[in-house]
Design a protein around this motif. Structure first.
Motif, short mmCIF file in Angstrom:
data_model
loop_
_atom_site.label_atom_id
_atom_site.label_comp_id
_atom_site.label_asym_id
_atom_site.label_seq_id
_atom_site.Cartn_x
_atom_site.Cartn_y
_atom_site.Cartn_z
N MET A 100 0.85 -1.19 0.00
CA MET A 100 0.00 0.00 0.00
C MET A 100 0.88 1.24 0.00
SD MET A 100 -2.91 1.16 2.77
CE MET A 100 -3.95 -0.24 2.41
N PRO A 101 0.52 2.27 -0.80
CA PRO A 101 1.30 3.51 -0.78
C PRO A 101 1.44 4.07 0.63
CG PRO A 101 -0.28 3.53 -2.59
CD PRO A 101 -0.60 2.34 -1.76
N LYS A 102 2.58 4.71 0.89
CA LYS A 102 2.88 5.20 2.23
C LYS A 102 1.79 6.11 2.76
CE LYS A 102 6.52 7.53 4.87
NZ LYS A 102 7.86 8.18 4.78
N GLN A 103 1.21 6.94 1.90
CA GLN A 103 0.21 7.90 2.36
C GLN A 103 -1.10 7.23 2.76
OE1 GLN A 103 1.37 7.60 -0.71
NE2 GLN A 103 -0.09 8.18 -2.30
N LEU A 104 -1.24 5.93 2.50
CA LEU A 104 -2.45 5.20 2.87
C LEU A 104 -2.23 4.27 4.05
CD1 LEU A 104 -3.88 4.25 -0.65
CD2 LEU A 104 -4.70 6.03 0.89
N THR A 105 -1.09 4.37 4.73
CA THR A 105 -0.81 3.44 5.82
C THR A 105 -1.79 3.56 6.97
OG1 THR A 105 0.82 5.03 6.66
CG2 THR A 105 1.64 3.22 5.29
N ASP A 106 -2.41 4.73 7.13
CA ASP A 106 -3.40 4.87 8.21
C ASP A 106 -4.84 4.73 7.70
OD1 ASP A 106 -3.39 7.23 6.79
OD2 ASP A 106 -3.62 8.52 8.56
N ALA A 107 -5.01 4.28 6.45
CA ALA A 107 -6.35 4.02 5.94
C ALA A 107 -6.87 2.70 6.51
CB ALA A 107 -6.34 3.97 4.42
N THR A 108 -8.19 2.60 6.63
CA THR A 108 -8.83 1.43 7.22
C THR A 108 -9.63 0.68 6.18
OG1 THR A 108 -9.00 2.54 9.37
CG2 THR A 108 -10.44 0.63 9.00
N HIS A 109 -9.41 -0.63 6.09
CA HIS A 109 -10.21 -1.50 5.23
C HIS A 109 -11.36 -2.07 6.04
CE1 HIS A 109 -7.44 -1.97 1.67
NE2 HIS A 109 -6.64 -1.39 2.55
N ARG A 110 -12.57 -2.06 5.45
CA ARG A 110 -13.74 -2.60 6.14
C ARG A 110 -14.64 -3.32 5.15
NH1 ARG A 110 -16.60 2.09 9.56
NH2 ARG A 110 -17.95 0.32 10.02
N LEU A 111 -15.43 -4.23 5.68
CA LEU A 111 -16.52 -4.85 4.93
C LEU A 111 -17.82 -4.47 5.61
CD1 LEU A 111 -14.99 -8.40 4.39
CD2 LEU A 111 -15.52 -6.77 2.57
N VAL A 112 -18.79 -3.93 4.83
CA VAL A 112 -20.07 -3.55 5.40
C VAL A 112 -21.19 -4.24 4.64
CG1 VAL A 112 -19.18 -1.31 6.17
CG2 VAL A 112 -20.30 -1.49 3.95
N ALA A 113 -22.30 -4.45 5.32
CA ALA A 113 -23.44 -5.13 4.71
C ALA A 113 -24.08 -4.25 3.65
CB ALA A 113 -24.47 -5.49 5.78
N SER A 114 -24.54 -4.90 2.58
CA SER A 114 -25.22 -4.20 1.49
C SER A 114 -26.13 -5.19 0.78
CB SER A 114 -24.21 -3.62 0.49
OG SER A 114 -23.73 -4.65 -0.36
N PRO A 115 -27.01 -4.71 -0.10
CA PRO A 115 -27.83 -5.64 -0.88
C PRO A 115 -27.00 -6.62 -1.71
CG PRO A 115 -28.75 -3.44 -1.01
CD PRO A 115 -27.43 -3.30 -0.33
N ALA A 116 -25.75 -6.26 -2.03
CA ALA A 116 -24.87 -7.17 -2.78
C ALA A 116 -24.42 -8.33 -1.91
CB ALA A 116 -23.65 -6.41 -3.29
N GLY A 117 -24.48 -8.16 -0.61
CA GLY A 117 -23.94 -9.09 0.37
C GLY A 117 -23.05 -8.29 1.30
#
Length: 326
Positions: free
Chosen positions: A1-18
């Motif tokens: 991941m690019p250095k400027q994104l090291t504090d970004a958070t990955h998440r999974l959230v519920a949606s009609p797609a699943g």
């Protein structure tokens, strides 16, 4: 991941797609970023940290069928109505009531329809590369069939399930490299060459792509990110968006010619076919986007606007966001 994104958070959230996979950075008013074909949340890597630094909660999603988001079965699961519902579900899953939505390529059309269909959720809309054109006119498939003479328009080429997949999936990385290069300002074929948006009889799209060169905005590591996702998921989920254009035309019949009235922004590339082919749509903005705050064409810029010209796009985005009502 690019250095400027090291504090970004990955998440999974519920949606009609699943579930929808998203990457978020920052705190403040929510800005939802929607990518196009054939990309992922990663296409917004230059915008996430800048928007976060400007005081926004920037959230880039993987559209259904892409990346780590769910991939429902069946072509009809990728119609526009479902993608709009996904966007609204993401906003609510993040504990918000409203958001600004910004999209590129197909993401621009998804963003526009999100604003049109769910104005109570999406208070403003930014469109990159693909102008807003209200629903109307003949069935889309009829329009595309008339384009290109003896050649086949790429949207028509994408319609039959499995056909484009057979071209792309044996060498995803090589195909993506050629596709990105074909639509980038510094590597696109000259106007005298065969148009890469069309397929010759018995040929493939890749026949017209530049070979053995990457655009300046695309490093080998960036290409690895994109290729790795599609090598894992395949291309059917992404291509199914194109296979629903007639369904969308039917689903949105009640919105024929409808304007989008929320505050809006458009940024196009001067060398992008999406901008030049749809010049009439841009000229119609006083009617179709009456809330337009600003519209910009970036000279000598191709299709991948926020990656080709991140500094300019970031400035235009933050200026526009700063002008919106709280």
């Amino acid at each position: 991941m690019p250095k400027q994104l090291t504090d970004a958070t990955h998440r999974l959230v519920a949606s009609p797609a699943g579930r929808v996979h998203l990457v978020e950075q920052g705190d403040g008013p929510l800005v939802l970023l929607v990518h196009g074909f054939p990309e992922s949340w990663y296409s917004w890597r230059h915008q996430l940290p800048v928007l976060a630094a400007a005081g926004y909660r920037a959230v880039a999603i993987d559209v259904r069928g892409y990346g780590r988001s769910s991939k429902p079965g069946g072509t009809a699961a990728y119609r526009m109505l479902d993608l709009v519902d996904d966007n609204a579900a993401v906003v609510h899953a993040l504990g918000e009531e409203s958001a600004v939505v910004v999209g590129h390529d197909w993401g621009a059309t998804i963003a526009a329809n999100s604003a049109l269909l769910r104005p109570e959720v999406f208070r403003a809309v930014g469109l990159l590369s693909v102008p807003y054109a209200p629903r109307g006119g003949p069935r889309p498939s009829q329009i595309f069939e008339r384009m290109g003479g003896n050649d086949e328009f790429y949207v028509s080429y994408f319609q039959q399930p499995g056909r484009a997949e057979a071209e792309i999936e044996p060498d995803v990385r090589g195909w993506l490299a050629g596709f990105y290069a074909a639509l980038s300002a510094d590597t696109m074929p000259p106007t005298s060459a065969a148009d890469p948006h069309f397929v010759s009889a018995g040929g493939t799209l890749r026949d017209r792509f530049p070979a053995d060169r990457l655009p300046n905005w695309l490093g080998e590591d960036d290409l690895d990110v994109y290729a790795g996702e599609f090598e894992r998921t395949g291309l059917s989920g992404a291509l199914n968006r194109y296979r629903n254009m007639d369904r969308d035309w039917e689903d949105l019949a009640d919105f024929d010619g409808a304007p989008i009235t929320q505050p809006s922004l458009f940024i196009g590339g001067g060398l992008d076919a999406s901008t030049t082919w749809m010049a009439e749509a841009i000229n119609a903005y006083p009617v179709t986007l009456p809330g337009l705050v600003s519209s910009h064409i970036l000279d000598n810029c191709g299709h991948w606007i926020q990656q080709e010209r991140p500094t300019e796009v970031n400035r235009l985005l933050t200026d526009w966001l700063g002008s919106l009502p709280a």
